[in-house]
Design an enzyme around this catalytic site. Structure first.
Site, PDB file in Angstrom:
ATOM      1  N   ARG A  17       0.828  -1.209   0.000  1.00  0.00           N
ATOM      2  CA  ARG A  17       0.000   0.000   0.000  1.00  0.00           C
ATOM      3  C   ARG A  17       0.864   1.262   0.000  1.00  0.00           C
ATOM      4  NH1 ARG A  17      -5.034   0.360   3.862  1.00  0.00           N
ATOM      5  NH2 ARG A  17      -3.656  -0.350   5.525  1.00  0.00           N
ATOM      6  N   GLN A  53     -10.329  10.172   6.992  1.00  0.00           N
ATOM      7  CA  GLN A  53     -10.172   8.762   7.324  1.00  0.00           C
ATOM      8  C   GLN A  53      -9.028   8.145   6.523  1.00  0.00           C
ATOM      9  OE1 GLN A  53     -14.905   8.709   7.041  1.00  0.00           O
ATOM     10  NE2 GLN A  53     -14.073   6.661   7.086  1.00  0.00           N
ATOM     11  N   ASN A  54      -8.472   8.892   5.583  1.00  0.00           N
ATOM     12  CA  ASN A  54      -7.464   8.351   4.673  1.00  0.00           C
ATOM     13  C   ASN A  54      -6.083   8.341   5.314  1.00  0.00           C
ATOM     14  OD1 ASN A  54      -9.566   8.239   2.879  1.00  0.00           O
ATOM     15  ND2 ASN A  54      -8.980  10.081   1.770  1.00  0.00           N
ATOM     16  N   ASP A  64      -3.367   7.869   3.266  1.00  0.00           N
ATOM     17  CA  ASP A  64      -2.515   7.889   2.073  1.00  0.00           C
ATOM     18  C   ASP A  64      -1.610   9.109   1.938  1.00  0.00           C
ATOM     19  OD1 ASP A  64      -4.288   9.926   1.188  1.00  0.00           O
ATOM     20  OD2 ASP A  64      -5.551   8.441   0.154  1.00  0.00           O
ATOM     21  N   HIS A  92      -7.707   7.850  11.167  1.00  0.00           N
ATOM     22  CA  HIS A  92      -7.372   6.423  11.037  1.00  0.00           C
ATOM     23  C   HIS A  92      -5.857   6.211  11.008  1.00  0.00           C
ATOM     24  CE1 HIS A  92     -11.580   5.126   9.386  1.00  0.00           C
ATOM     25  NE2 HIS A  92     -11.585   5.475  10.660  1.00  0.00           N
ATOM     26  N   SER A 116     -18.811   6.847   3.469  1.00  0.00           N
ATOM     27  CA  SER A 116     -20.173   6.379   3.714  1.00  0.00           C
ATOM     28  C   SER A 116     -20.546   6.387   5.189  1.00  0.00           C
ATOM     29  CB  SER A 116     -20.337   4.956   3.170  1.00  0.00           C
ATOM     30  OG  SER A 116     -19.495   4.050   3.891  1.00  0.00           O
ATOM     31  N   ASN A 132     -21.855  13.031  -1.657  1.00  0.00           N
ATOM     32  CA  ASN A 132     -21.493  11.673  -2.058  1.00  0.00           C
ATOM     33  C   ASN A 132     -22.340  11.284  -3.261  1.00  0.00           C
ATOM     34  OD1 ASN A 132     -19.503  10.270  -0.098  1.00  0.00           O
ATOM     35  ND2 ASN A 132     -20.924  11.286   1.307  1.00  0.00           N
ATOM     36  N   GLU A 158     -23.802   8.450  -3.642  1.00  0.00           N
ATOM     37  CA  GLU A 158     -24.871   7.553  -3.225  1.00  0.00           C
ATOM     38  C   GLU A 158     -25.295   7.861  -1.792  1.00  0.00           C
ATOM     39  OE1 GLU A 158     -23.259   3.654  -3.541  1.00  0.00           O
ATOM     40  OE2 GLU A 158     -23.330   3.598  -5.732  1.00  0.00           O
TER      41      GLU A 158
END
Length: 278
Positions: free
Chosen positions: A77, A109-110, A112, A127, A212, A236, A238
């Protein structure tokens, strides 16, 4: 959409208290950078851990049983993240921060590092992140991942030198990534739990994008913001857990468009508002 955003932003901008502009982001923000989301059909859990359920593999318990396997995946990752570049959403948020200054806060929350690479500084990585490690046995504090430990292909083994660098010098246990696993709880040291909730309490508006709300703290942030009178803007593609939370609330705006397009509109509204008040 633009008119509703203008009304919300203008109202919050003029508030004297609980007037922070807070953005909550998740994996969907980084998908345009080529980083898979976690649970989709092409999700990173599917690609990297085909023989395990995420809730089994992504745990401290599994790490203690199979540390080298988990580190191989973590370094896979790491390589993926390093090969990716921040996208327009990351840069738009950094520009919005530049205009709002200390009234801007970004909760992500990433893990990266793309928000930081785009220039965001008022940032809470709830996170954890892939830049840091800590002892899996609980020794001392959080340190940076040694530069000698490089990103890998998924089938590359750790070298003896890497294993040495990933061993705690105090107790001899494995060092582990400074991220939140499924069998762990949010805290302040690693996850900035209480800092993020304090920001939520003092927010005039919470923009939610690319997530989400499948984990506890992001939902708690939205619930806290609502409790203290903030607007919630759900950006978002959805419906999601946040949609369910706010669907019967007055202080809400639900936008079913790509985050980049909405961030551009938000930036222009704030830019024009700054001009009007100069």
């Amino acid at each position: 959409m633009k008119q509703q955003l203008e009304e919300i932003i203008h109202q919050v901008y003029r508030k004297e208290k609980r007037n922070l502009f807070t953005f909550l982001t998740g994996a969907g923000i980084s998908s345009d950078s080529g980083i898979p989301t976690y649970r989709g059909i092409d999700g990173i859990w599917v690609k990297g851990t085909q023989f395990h359920k995420p809730e089994e593999f992504g745990t401290l318990r599994y790490f203690r049983q199979h540390p080298e396997e988990v580190w191989q995946y973590a370094l896979f990752r790491k390589k993926m993240f390093e090969n990716a570049a921040p996208n327009e959403s990351h840069f738009e948020l950094a520009e919005i921060e530049g205009m709002l200054k200390d009234r801007f806060h970004l909760v992500t929350q990433n893990i990266d590092n793309l928000h930081r690479r785009a220039g965001s500084t008022r940032l809470y990585e709830i996170h954890g992140n892939n830049r840091e490690i800590k002892c899996s046995n609980g020794c001392k504090g959080i340190i940076g991942l040694p530069e000698e430990v490089k990103g890998k292909n998924i089938d590359e083994d750790l070298t003896e030198r890497e294993i040495e660098l990933l061993t705690c010098p105090d107790c001899g246990h494995w060092m582990r990534p400074n991220i939140l696993w499924f069998d762990e709880y949010y805290d302040e040291k690693t996850n900035k739990k209480f800092s993020a909730l304090k920001v939520a309490k003092n927010s005039g508006v919470l923009f939610i994008a690319g997530t989400s709300g499948a984990t506890n703290l992001p939902l708690a942030i939205a619930e806290t913001a609502l409790k203290y009178g903030a607007y919630i803007v759900d950006i978002n593609t959805e419906d999601n857990h946040f949609t369910e939370l706010i669907k019967n609330k007055k202080n809400k705006l639900i936008i079913r468009e790509r985050s980049t397009e909405v961030f551009v509109v938000i930036k222009e509204i704030i830019k024009n508002l700054n001009k009007d008040l100069m």
